[in-house]
Write a protein that holds these residues in place. Sequence first.
Motif, PDB file in Angstrom:
ATOM      1  N   HIS A  11      38.645   4.430  -7.211  1.00 49.36           N
ATOM      2  CA  HIS A  11      39.812   5.732  -6.129  1.00 49.36           C
ATOM      3  C   HIS A  11      39.147   6.667  -6.127  1.00 49.36           C
ATOM      4  CE1 HIS A  11      43.221   2.298  -7.455  1.00 49.36           C
ATOM      5  NE2 HIS A  11      43.815   3.059  -5.947  1.00 49.36           N
ATOM      6  N   CYS A 116      48.439  -7.567   3.128  1.00 55.27           N
ATOM      7  CA  CYS A 116      48.968  -8.184   2.134  1.00 55.27           C
ATOM      8  C   CYS A 116      50.498  -8.592   1.122  1.00 55.27           C
ATOM      9  CB  CYS A 116      47.795  -6.972   1.404  1.00 55.27           C
ATOM     10  SG  CYS A 116      46.032  -7.359   1.791  1.00 55.27           S
ATOM     11  N   GLU A 118      50.151  -8.182  -2.192  1.00 53.19           N
ATOM     12  CA  GLU A 118      49.701  -8.010  -2.951  1.00 53.19           C
ATOM     13  C   GLU A 118      48.099  -6.747  -2.936  1.00 53.19           C
ATOM     14  OE1 GLU A 118      49.911  -9.537  -5.861  1.00 53.19           O
ATOM     15  OE2 GLU A 118      51.852 -10.937  -5.690  1.00 53.19           O
ATOM     16  N   GLU A 119      47.964  -6.363  -4.163  1.00 58.01           N
ATOM     17  CA  GLU A 119      46.767  -4.664  -3.459  1.00 58.01           C
ATOM     18  C   GLU A 119      45.742  -5.564  -3.727  1.00 58.01           C
ATOM     19  OE1 GLU A 119      46.516  -1.389  -6.381  1.00 58.01           O
ATOM     20  OE2 GLU A 119      45.081  -3.097  -7.685  1.00 58.01           O
ATOM     21  N   CYS A 120      45.171  -5.215  -3.096  1.00 59.48           N
ATOM     22  CA  CYS A 120      43.676  -5.504  -2.260  1.00 59.48           C
ATOM     23  C   CYS A 120      42.778  -4.291  -1.512  1.00 59.48           C
ATOM     24  CB  CYS A 120      43.702  -6.652  -1.192  1.00 59.48           C
ATOM     25  SG  CYS A 120      42.335  -7.505  -0.351  1.00 59.48           S
ATOM     26  N   LEU A 121      42.555  -3.734  -2.895  1.00 59.80           N
ATOM     27  CA  LEU A 121      41.590  -2.643  -2.479  1.00 59.80           C
ATOM     28  C   LEU A 121      40.334  -2.598  -1.478  1.00 59.80           C
ATOM     29  CD1 LEU A 121      40.495  -1.887  -6.648  1.00 59.80           C
ATOM     30  CD2 LEU A 121      42.594  -0.742  -5.003  1.00 59.80           C
ATOM     31  N   GLU A 124      42.900  -2.011   1.442  1.00 60.07           N
ATOM     32  CA  GLU A 124      43.567  -0.429   1.040  1.00 60.07           C
ATOM     33  C   GLU A 124      42.354   0.389   1.865  1.00 60.07           C
ATOM     34  OE1 GLU A 124      45.410   0.045  -2.583  1.00 60.07           O
ATOM     35  OE2 GLU A 124      46.365  -1.973  -2.453  1.00 60.07           O
ATOM     36  N   ILE A 140      53.579   0.747  -2.325  1.00 57.58           N
ATOM     37  CA  ILE A 140      53.222   0.669  -4.020  1.00 57.58           C
ATOM     38  C   ILE A 140      52.770   2.072  -4.122  1.00 57.58           C
ATOM     39  CG2 ILE A 140      51.037  -0.104  -5.176  1.00 57.58           C
ATOM     40  CD1 ILE A 140      49.821  -1.898  -2.761  1.00 57.58           C
ATOM     41  N   LYS A 143      50.482   4.812  -3.711  1.00 60.24           N
ATOM     42  CA  LYS A 143      49.836   4.794  -2.160  1.00 60.24           C
ATOM     43  C   LYS A 143      49.502   5.285  -0.715  1.00 60.24           C
ATOM     44  CE  LYS A 143      47.014   1.707  -4.708  1.00 60.24           C
ATOM     45  NZ  LYS A 143      45.594   1.137  -4.610  1.00 60.24           N
ATOM     46  N   CYS A 146      47.282   6.255   1.858  1.00 55.21           N
ATOM     47  CA  CYS A 146      46.933   4.522   2.397  1.00 55.21           C
ATOM     48  C   CYS A 146      47.536   4.393   4.017  1.00 55.21           C
ATOM     49  CB  CYS A 146      46.718   3.160   1.312  1.00 55.21           C
ATOM     50  SG  CYS A 146      45.548   3.273   0.480  1.00 55.21           S
TER      51      CYS A 146
END
Length: 174
Positions: A11, A116, A118-121, A124, A140, A143, A146
């Motif tokens: 991040h 997605c 779920e969180e998927c860096l 993102e 999220i 975010k 994004c």
Amino acid sequence: MFKKLRARLHHYFLRKKLKDVKHPHQTMNYERAQTIAVIFDATLPENLTATKKFNQELSNSNKRVHFFAFLNHNQPAGSLPFEYMTKQQVNWLFIPQHPKVEELITKKYDLLINLCTEECLPLEYICALSNATYRVGRFIPGKTYCYDLMIDMNGKRDMNYFIEQLNRYLKMIK
């Protein structure tokens, strides 16, 4: 704990890179969108099934659609009908190193959809830097860099439900 440190560093470097990126974004609906990029996590078989069905829907609407998948494995279990990257093509900071990622980021899509649940860096990262006119993903907190539109899943993690909500809201936009 180690993964949290990597995510914090991800991040940090992403926000640093975002300072140099200025893409104009505007609201876009399905009717006006001619080019659509869809990115998703294909690690779970049920996500791949839902995405194939969504691909069929979009293909029937005469849109130019590009699907790109992320697999949180080293290799797919079978063949995939979409371009994909594996976790081997993501660096230590969850930054994608796949050759198609640069194209996804720089190409001017009317609509970029991250499916997605779920969180998927890695995905993102693509959304945050994308040159797409309108970027859509799951809600999220924190975010907003994004996505231009975030859809609240009400605690659900089902991709079919997400696609249903996505269709509903994108068709509402005029």
